[in-house]
Design an enzyme around this catalytic site. Sequence first.
Site, PDB file in Angstrom:
ATOM      1  N   ASN A  88       4.356  73.577 -48.528  1.00 56.22           N
ATOM      2  CA  ASN A  88       4.902  72.452 -49.009  1.00 56.22           C
ATOM      3  C   ASN A  88       3.803  71.440 -49.341  1.00 56.22           C
ATOM      4  O   ASN A  88       4.129  70.594 -50.043  1.00 56.22           O
ATOM      5  CB  ASN A  88       5.827  71.855 -48.104  1.00 56.22           C
ATOM      6  CG  ASN A  88       6.307  70.294 -48.251  1.00 56.22           C
ATOM      7  OD1 ASN A  88       7.087  70.063 -49.044  1.00 56.22           O
ATOM      8  ND2 ASN A  88       5.772  69.413 -47.595  1.00 56.22           N
ATOM      9  N   TYR A 153      -0.533  67.716 -62.431  1.00 49.33           N
ATOM     10  CA  TYR A 153       0.476  67.863 -61.514  1.00 49.33           C
ATOM     11  C   TYR A 153       1.640  68.820 -62.129  1.00 49.33           C
ATOM     12  O   TYR A 153       1.925  70.014 -61.369  1.00 49.33           O
ATOM     13  CB  TYR A 153       0.971  66.517 -61.213  1.00 49.33           C
ATOM     14  CG  TYR A 153       2.380  66.767 -59.976  1.00 49.33           C
ATOM     15  CD1 TYR A 153       2.184  67.235 -58.606  1.00 49.33           C
ATOM     16  CD2 TYR A 153       3.545  66.165 -60.347  1.00 49.33           C
ATOM     17  CE1 TYR A 153       2.854  67.245 -57.772  1.00 49.33           C
ATOM     18  CE2 TYR A 153       4.759  66.100 -59.249  1.00 49.33           C
ATOM     19  CZ  TYR A 153       4.433  66.706 -58.037  1.00 49.33           C
ATOM     20  OH  TYR A 153       5.281  66.736 -57.124  1.00 49.33           O
ATOM     21  N   LYS A 157       2.938  72.723 -60.912  1.00 48.16           N
ATOM     22  CA  LYS A 157       4.157  73.097 -60.434  1.00 48.16           C
ATOM     23  C   LYS A 157       4.747  74.112 -61.506  1.00 48.16           C
ATOM     24  O   LYS A 157       5.726  74.898 -60.989  1.00 48.16           O
ATOM     25  CB  LYS A 157       5.190  71.819 -60.412  1.00 48.16           C
ATOM     26  CG  LYS A 157       4.526  70.831 -59.285  1.00 48.16           C
ATOM     27  CD  LYS A 157       4.779  71.378 -57.870  1.00 48.16           C
ATOM     28  CE  LYS A 157       4.493  70.388 -56.806  1.00 48.16           C
ATOM     29  NZ  LYS A 157       4.382  70.813 -55.456  1.00 48.16           N
TER      30      LYS A 157
HETATM   31  P1  NAD Z   1       3.818  62.991 -48.977  1.00 42.74           P
HETATM   32  O1  NAD Z   1       2.468  62.607 -49.856  1.00 42.74           O
HETATM   33  O2  NAD Z   1       4.406  62.222 -48.134  1.00 42.74           O
HETATM   34  O3  NAD Z   1       3.185  64.498 -48.239  1.00 42.74           O
HETATM   35  C1  NAD Z   1       2.186  65.463 -48.854  1.00 42.74           C
HETATM   36  C2  NAD Z   1       1.952  66.154 -47.691  1.00 42.74           C
HETATM   37  O4  NAD Z   1       0.948  67.203 -47.980  1.00 42.74           O
HETATM   38  C3  NAD Z   1       1.303  65.655 -46.369  1.00 42.74           C
HETATM   39  O5  NAD Z   1       1.878  66.393 -45.049  1.00 42.74           O
HETATM   40  C4  NAD Z   1      -0.099  65.945 -46.240  1.00 42.74           C
HETATM   41  O6  NAD Z   1      -0.939  66.170 -45.026  1.00 42.74           O
HETATM   42  C5  NAD Z   1      -0.151  67.172 -47.241  1.00 42.74           C
HETATM   43  N1  NAD Z   1      -1.361  67.318 -47.869  1.00 42.74           N
HETATM   44  C6  NAD Z   1      -2.019  66.327 -48.781  1.00 42.74           C
HETATM   45  N2  NAD Z   1      -3.020  66.820 -49.037  1.00 42.74           N
HETATM   46  C7  NAD Z   1      -3.618  67.760 -48.445  1.00 42.74           C
HETATM   47  C8  NAD Z   1      -4.710  68.646 -48.175  1.00 42.74           C
HETATM   48  N3  NAD Z   1      -5.750  68.450 -48.968  1.00 42.74           N
HETATM   49  N4  NAD Z   1      -4.723  69.606 -47.338  1.00 42.74           N
HETATM   50  C9  NAD Z   1      -3.405  69.844 -46.582  1.00 42.74           C
HETATM   51  N5  NAD Z   1      -2.251  69.154 -46.605  1.00 42.74           N
HETATM   52  C10 NAD Z   1      -2.239  68.106 -47.570  1.00 42.74           C
HETATM   53  O7  NAD Z   1       4.521  63.775 -50.108  1.00 42.74           O
HETATM   54  P2  NAD Z   1       5.900  64.663 -50.162  1.00 42.74           P
HETATM   55  O8  NAD Z   1       6.395  63.798 -51.104  1.00 42.74           O
HETATM   56  O9  NAD Z   1       6.432  64.729 -48.930  1.00 42.74           O
HETATM   57  O10 NAD Z   1       5.458  65.567 -50.915  1.00 42.74           O
HETATM   58  C11 NAD Z   1       5.502  67.093 -50.453  1.00 42.74           C
HETATM   59  C12 NAD Z   1       5.691  68.153 -51.606  1.00 42.74           C
HETATM   60  O11 NAD Z   1       6.930  67.673 -52.250  1.00 42.74           O
HETATM   61  C13 NAD Z   1       4.663  68.184 -52.619  1.00 42.74           C
HETATM   62  O12 NAD Z   1       4.435  69.407 -52.820  1.00 42.74           O
HETATM   63  C14 NAD Z   1       5.165  67.519 -53.838  1.00 42.74           C
HETATM   64  O13 NAD Z   1       4.565  67.772 -54.845  1.00 42.74           O
HETATM   65  C15 NAD Z   1       6.465  67.786 -53.806  1.00 42.74           C
HETATM   66  N6  NAD Z   1       7.282  66.831 -54.657  1.00 42.74           N
HETATM   67  C16 NAD Z   1       7.551  65.326 -54.119  1.00 42.74           C
HETATM   68  C17 NAD Z   1       8.617  64.607 -54.719  1.00 42.74           C
HETATM   69  C18 NAD Z   1       8.714  63.220 -54.331  1.00 42.74           C
HETATM   70  O14 NAD Z   1       8.925  62.650 -55.330  1.00 42.74           O
HETATM   71  N7  NAD Z   1       8.411  62.886 -53.104  1.00 42.74           N
HETATM   72  C19 NAD Z   1       9.359  65.210 -56.071  1.00 42.74           C
HETATM   73  C20 NAD Z   1       9.117  66.356 -56.149  1.00 42.74           C
HETATM   74  C21 NAD Z   1       8.210  67.222 -55.548  1.00 42.74           C
END
Ligand code: NAD
Length: 245
Positions: A88, A153, A157
């Site tokens: 994730n 990005y 994906k």
């Molecule tokens: P967030 O920024 O709240 O969390 C990101 C997580 O990734 C955190 O737990 C962080 O510790 C971890 N992370 C970041 N850099 C890292 C690194 N270098 N090494 C290890 N871990 C690392 O974001 P989120 O929204 O919870 O995103 C989680 C996933 O969901 C991601 O893959 C993101 O692309 C995807 N996503 C999010 C959204 C959105 O709108 N929030 C939409 C589509 C997809």
Amino acid sequence: MLKGKVAIITGGTRGIGLEIVRLFKENGAEVILLGSRAETVDKAIQLLNDEDIKIEGYYPNLSNYDEVKQVADKIAEKYGKIDILVNNAGISASKTIDDTTSEEFSKIIDLNLNAIFNMTKAVVPYMKKQHEGVILNTSSMVSIYGQPSGVGYPSSKFAVNGFTKSLARELAPFNIRVNAVAPGITNTDMVTNLPKEVIAPLIKTIPLGRIGEPRDVANAFLFLASDMASYITGDILSVDGCARS
Ligand code: NAD
């Protein structure tokens, strides 16, 4: 729904990952969360402890296969198996191609794609031995139609979807299912860090009329991780309020 299962969740310290951790624990799994740094992992463990959720965490460099393998081996030795991997962790991008350096592009691919390869490669031998396993990846709605800037990005994906569909075919004979969840705009730091004037018009394009909550997305992960999804593999499940259409 996950009683007795052992699950590893990357990016489990906040946002969507933290909610998956909570939901998997609520559903009876042993969960090990991974984060990027000792401080953020400790903070998440403390937060969950305050909610009476006992959990352990590690912070391997996900770009380094040897570090990742060491942690996977340690978990397998301690718990006797690895049933579920949730890849994730992810970072996003919004700059135009003119403003993006080659290093910035590589950094995104490194975490959003290469880290998934490393984690998956480290757990697959255990799942093959068990003749059972579930690998889930966090994709995004931008993996369907791209986004207006921050090309790294969506590129990462789209690749996550390709990884998911291909590996599902490779691992199906071993009874290992591989799926992805493609969230739409979800209420986490990744989105709340964006300016309001960027988010407001986006919400107008979502047929369900709101952005998603981490629990909306975590529910899809729970379903795909569980035996309810026993005949589903190689799929990309959208959880986006129909924003893709
Ligand atoms: P967030 O920024 O709240 O969390 C990101 C997580 O990734 C955190 O737990 C962080 O510790 C971890 N992370 C970041 N850099 C890292 C690194 N270098 N090494 C290890 N871990 C690392 O974001 P989120 O929204 O919870 O995103 C989680 C996933 O969901 C991601 O893959 C993101 O692309 C995807 N996503 C999010 C959204 C959105 O709108 N929030 C939409 C589509 C997809």
